[in-house]
Scaffold this motif. Structure first.
Motif, PDB file in Angstrom:
ATOM      1  N   PRO A  54      37.721  35.328  44.512  1.00  7.47           N
ATOM      2  CA  PRO A  54      36.567  35.594  43.649  1.00  7.47           C
ATOM      3  C   PRO A  54      35.650  36.620  44.298  1.00  7.47           C
ATOM      4  N   ALA A  55      35.005  37.431  43.478  1.00  2.72           N
ATOM      5  CA  ALA A  55      34.128  38.467  44.007  1.00  2.72           C
ATOM      6  C   ALA A  55      33.024  37.876  44.881  1.00  2.72           C
ATOM      7  N   VAL A  56      32.496  36.723  44.476  1.00  3.92           N
ATOM      8  CA  VAL A  56      31.393  36.133  45.239  1.00  3.92           C
ATOM      9  C   VAL A  56      31.838  35.652  46.613  1.00  3.92           C
ATOM     10  N   ASP A  57      33.148  35.404  46.758  1.00  6.23           N
ATOM     11  CA  ASP A  57      33.657  34.916  48.037  1.00  6.23           C
ATOM     12  C   ASP A  57      34.303  36.017  48.861  1.00  6.23           C
ATOM     13  N   ALA A  79      35.642  29.075  36.851  1.00 12.01           N
ATOM     14  CA  ALA A  79      36.135  30.409  36.512  1.00 12.01           C
ATOM     15  C   ALA A  79      35.143  31.417  37.084  1.00 12.01           C
ATOM     16  N   LEU A  80      35.618  32.229  38.012  1.00 10.05           N
ATOM     17  CA  LEU A  80      34.755  33.197  38.680  1.00 10.05           C
ATOM     18  C   LEU A  80      35.285  34.601  38.444  1.00 10.05           C
ATOM     19  N   ILE A  81      34.397  35.563  38.550  1.00 11.59           N
ATOM     20  CA  ILE A  81      34.833  36.953  38.417  1.00 11.59           C
ATOM     21  C   ILE A  81      35.692  37.322  39.627  1.00 11.59           C
ATOM     22  N   ARG A  82      36.847  37.872  39.320  1.00 13.90           N
ATOM     23  CA  ARG A  82      37.801  38.222  40.359  1.00 13.90           C
ATOM     24  C   ARG A  82      37.361  39.510  41.061  1.00 13.90           C
ATOM     25  N   CYS A  83      37.537  39.570  42.369  1.00 17.91           N
ATOM     26  CA  CYS A  83      37.221  40.798  43.082  1.00 17.91           C
ATOM     27  C   CYS A  83      38.151  41.914  42.615  1.00 17.91           C
TER      28      CYS A  83
END
Ligand SMILES: [Zn+2]
Length: 66
Positions: A54-57, A43-47
């Motif tokens: 994901p924001a990080v990607d 579960a990653l923070i969404r952009c």
């Protein structure tokens, strides 16, 4: 043992992805973090600007250094 490293993400929109970075739809009513943990996903923070990644990607918002 509960993971505590996501406590800072409370209230943030989350995107659940599998090991290949493919988005996994979270069933309505399920908690994204719990769903991801149960199924071995992340579960990653969404952009905020690009909800499908994901924001990080997000290389649009966070350009790779060149
Ligand atoms: Zn973005």
């Amino acid at each position: 043992m509960a993971h505590q490293d996501r406590s800072g993400a409370a209230g943030m929109p989350l995107i659940v992805v599998d090991r290949n970075g493919v988005e996994i739809p979270v069933p309505a009513g399920d908690d994204p973090s719990a769903f991801a943990e149960q199924h071995g996903h992340q579960a990653l923070i969404r952009c905020l600007n690009h909800p499908t990644v994901p924001a990080v990607d997000c290389t649009t918002c966070v350009p790779l250094e060149d």
